[in-house]
Design a protein around this motif. Structure first.
Motif, PDB file in Angstrom:
ATOM      1  N   CYS A  46       0.855  -1.049  -0.080  1.00 39.35           N
ATOM      2  CA  CYS A  46      -0.056  -0.138   0.005  1.00 39.35           C
ATOM      3  C   CYS A  46       0.939   1.223  -0.180  1.00 39.35           C
ATOM      4  N   ARG A  47       0.941   1.942  -0.880  1.00 42.48           N
ATOM      5  CA  ARG A  47       1.676   3.150  -1.202  1.00 42.48           C
ATOM      6  C   ARG A  47       1.276   4.292  -0.126  1.00 42.48           C
ATOM      7  N   ILE A  48      -0.349   4.492   0.141  1.00 45.53           N
ATOM      8  CA  ILE A  48      -0.370   5.358   1.206  1.00 45.53           C
ATOM      9  C   ILE A  48      -0.034   5.045   2.849  1.00 45.53           C
ATOM     10  N   CYS A  49      -0.293   3.564   2.908  1.00 47.89           N
ATOM     11  CA  CYS A  49       0.224   3.194   4.262  1.00 47.89           C
ATOM     12  C   CYS A  49       1.542   2.823   4.425  1.00 47.89           C
ATOM     13  N   ARG A  50       2.157   2.699   3.244  1.00 47.80           N
ATOM     14  CA  ARG A  50       3.524   2.187   3.291  1.00 47.80           C
ATOM     15  C   ARG A  50       3.803   1.091   3.939  1.00 47.80           C
ATOM     16  N   LYS A  51       2.708  -0.007   3.803  1.00 49.03           N
ATOM     17  CA  LYS A  51       2.773  -1.311   4.456  1.00 49.03           C
ATOM     18  C   LYS A  51       2.677  -2.478   3.645  1.00 49.03           C
ATOM     19  N   LYS A  52       3.014  -3.553   3.883  1.00 49.16           N
ATOM     20  CA  LYS A  52       3.053  -4.877   3.198  1.00 49.16           C
ATOM     21  C   LYS A  52       1.826  -5.718   3.673  1.00 49.16           C
ATOM     22  N   TYR A  53       1.170  -6.511   2.728  1.00 46.66           N
ATOM     23  CA  TYR A  53       0.319  -7.394   3.180  1.00 46.66           C
ATOM     24  C   TYR A  53       0.273  -8.584   2.466  1.00 46.66           C
ATOM     25  N   ARG A  54      -0.022  -9.497   2.918  1.00 48.24           N
ATOM     26  CA  ARG A  54       0.049 -11.119   2.460  1.00 48.24           C
ATOM     27  C   ARG A  54      -1.108 -11.748   3.012  1.00 48.24           C
ATOM     28  N   ALA A  55      -1.897 -12.457   1.864  1.00 49.17           N
ATOM     29  CA  ALA A  55      -3.018 -12.872   2.052  1.00 49.17           C
ATOM     30  C   ALA A  55      -3.042 -14.208   3.046  1.00 49.17           C
ATOM     31  N   THR A  56      -1.824 -14.968   3.038  1.00 49.58           N
ATOM     32  CA  THR A  56      -1.792 -15.942   4.036  1.00 49.58           C
ATOM     33  C   THR A  56      -1.540 -15.552   5.407  1.00 49.58           C
ATOM     34  N   SER A  57      -1.151 -14.367   5.482  1.00 46.39           N
ATOM     35  CA  SER A  57      -0.932 -14.073   6.961  1.00 46.39           C
ATOM     36  C   SER A  57      -1.591 -13.057   7.574  1.00 46.39           C
ATOM     37  N   TYR A  58      -2.728 -12.628   6.783  1.00 47.00           N
ATOM     38  CA  TYR A  58      -3.591 -11.737   7.254  1.00 47.00           C
ATOM     39  C   TYR A  58      -4.616 -11.979   8.280  1.00 47.00           C
ATOM     40  N   LYS A  59      -4.723 -11.258   9.401  1.00 53.39           N
ATOM     41  CA  LYS A  59      -5.565 -11.501  10.480  1.00 53.39           C
ATOM     42  C   LYS A  59      -5.910 -12.949  10.760  1.00 53.39           C
ATOM     43  N   GLY A  60      -4.942 -13.523  11.474  1.00 53.68           N
ATOM     44  CA  GLY A  60      -4.804 -14.825  11.956  1.00 53.68           C
ATOM     45  C   GLY A  60      -5.609 -15.960  10.875  1.00 53.68           C
ATOM     46  N   SER A  61      -5.055 -15.896   9.574  1.00 55.27           N
ATOM     47  CA  SER A  61      -5.694 -16.683   8.517  1.00 55.27           C
ATOM     48  C   SER A  61      -5.247 -17.932   9.016  1.00 55.27           C
ATOM     49  N   TRP A  62      -5.942 -19.043   8.693  1.00 56.07           N
ATOM     50  CA  TRP A  62      -5.635 -20.365   8.750  1.00 56.07           C
ATOM     51  C   TRP A  62      -4.451 -20.993   8.033  1.00 56.07           C
ATOM     52  N   LEU A  63      -4.026 -20.214   6.875  1.00 56.25           N
ATOM     53  CA  LEU A  63      -2.770 -20.222   6.086  1.00 56.25           C
ATOM     54  C   LEU A  63      -1.567 -19.719   6.901  1.00 56.25           C
TER      55      LEU A  63
END
Ligand SMILES: [Zn+2]
Length: 275
Positions: A46-63
């Motif tokens: 995210c260019r605004i927040c300057r943060k990285k996100y991953r689908a597999t580690s977002y919010k206690g994901s079971w992945l």
């Protein structure tokens, strides 16, 4: 997807995961602006927040902590949904035996408990499943399945005990009371354990299996044959208590929540929590 070769590329599988968790527009969970894909490094930016996100580690994901590739995840899911044997999965996906069993357990852990309340015409029966390292001791699995015209079947399963306790009148009656609505018609064989069902609020019809009359209960007979074939493919026909318990939950979901077994994307859509 009719076979494994139809499963999309690793990049496409990775993008599917991103779309499930961060929506088709790939919105940043904080500021809603569009996230930028960095497939090479496997993150969204995210260019605004300057943060990285991953689908597999977002919010206690079971992945969380996933070490296999997105395509391997899709392949494992597809093989599990199609009831492939453990050996076939190892060969097809190129992962080890412990990896396959660990992931199959993870998939099962995501299944909702679908123990239903059955109504209308309900066929009930028991079946033997062999325990591991035991000559005589067997599990008794008791099952009930609806058979109403124009309706998809609904299935309830329970391990009611071993070969001595699992077919007793009181355990069978409490299984029926817990899973079937009073006033329903319960169709069984001539086993005495079911004879007092009218006393606890059910209509009862019994048929004689020893005379070869299976036609009235064949829907539940069919459940046993697919369940046994599946259990042989996974565990070679001999099974541990927790494996049989997990298989019961899986089998109820296979019948009661068919959509979870249609495709990897559908399973992931139902089980991954979008932000
Ligand atoms: Zn943002």
């Amino acid at each position: 997807m009719s076979n494994l070769t139809k499963i999309p590329s690793n990049k496409k599988c990775w993008q599917y995961l991103n779309n499930i968790v961060f929506t088709d527009e790939l919105s940043c969970p904080v500021c809603s602006s569009q996230l930028q894909e960095n497939y090479l490094r496997r993150y969204l930016w995210c260019r605004i927040c300057r943060k990285k996100y991953r689908a597999t580690s977002y919010k206690g994901s079971w992945l969380y902590g996933m070490k296999i590739s997105p395509r391997q995840l899709f392949c494992l899911l597809w093989c599990w949904q199609k009831k492939k044997s453990t050996e076939a999965i190892i060969t097809a996906v190129g992962v080890s035996y412990p990896t396959v069993t660990r992931w199959l357990t993870r998939f099962r852990d995501q299944l909702p408990d679908t123990t239903p309340l059955l109504e209308g015409i309900v066929k009930a029966d028991e079946s033997y499943f062999s325990k591991l390292r035991s000559k005589q001791n067997k599990y008794i699995l008791t099952g009930a399945v609806t058979d109403n015209i124009g309706e998809e079947p609904t299935l309830a399963l329970r391990i009611t005990g071993d070969h001595q306790t699992g077919r007793k009148q009181e355990v069978l009656e409490s299984f029926i009371e817990d899973t079937v609505t009073p006033g329903s018609l319960v169709v069984t064989d001539k086993w005495y354990g079911y004879q007092d069902l009218p006393l606890i609020g059910y209509y009862h019809q019994s048929h004689n299996h020893s005379k070869g009359d299976y036609s009235q209960t064949n829907r539940i007979e069919g459940v046993w044959s697919v369940l046994k074939r599946h259990s042989r493919k996974l565990y070679g026909g001999r099974i541990l208590t927790h494996q049989l318990e997990d298989l019961c939950i899986e089998w109820m979901a296979r019948v009661n929540r068919k959509e979870l077994f249609k495709s990897p994307i559908e399973f992931l859509t139902y089980t991954l929590v979008p932000f």
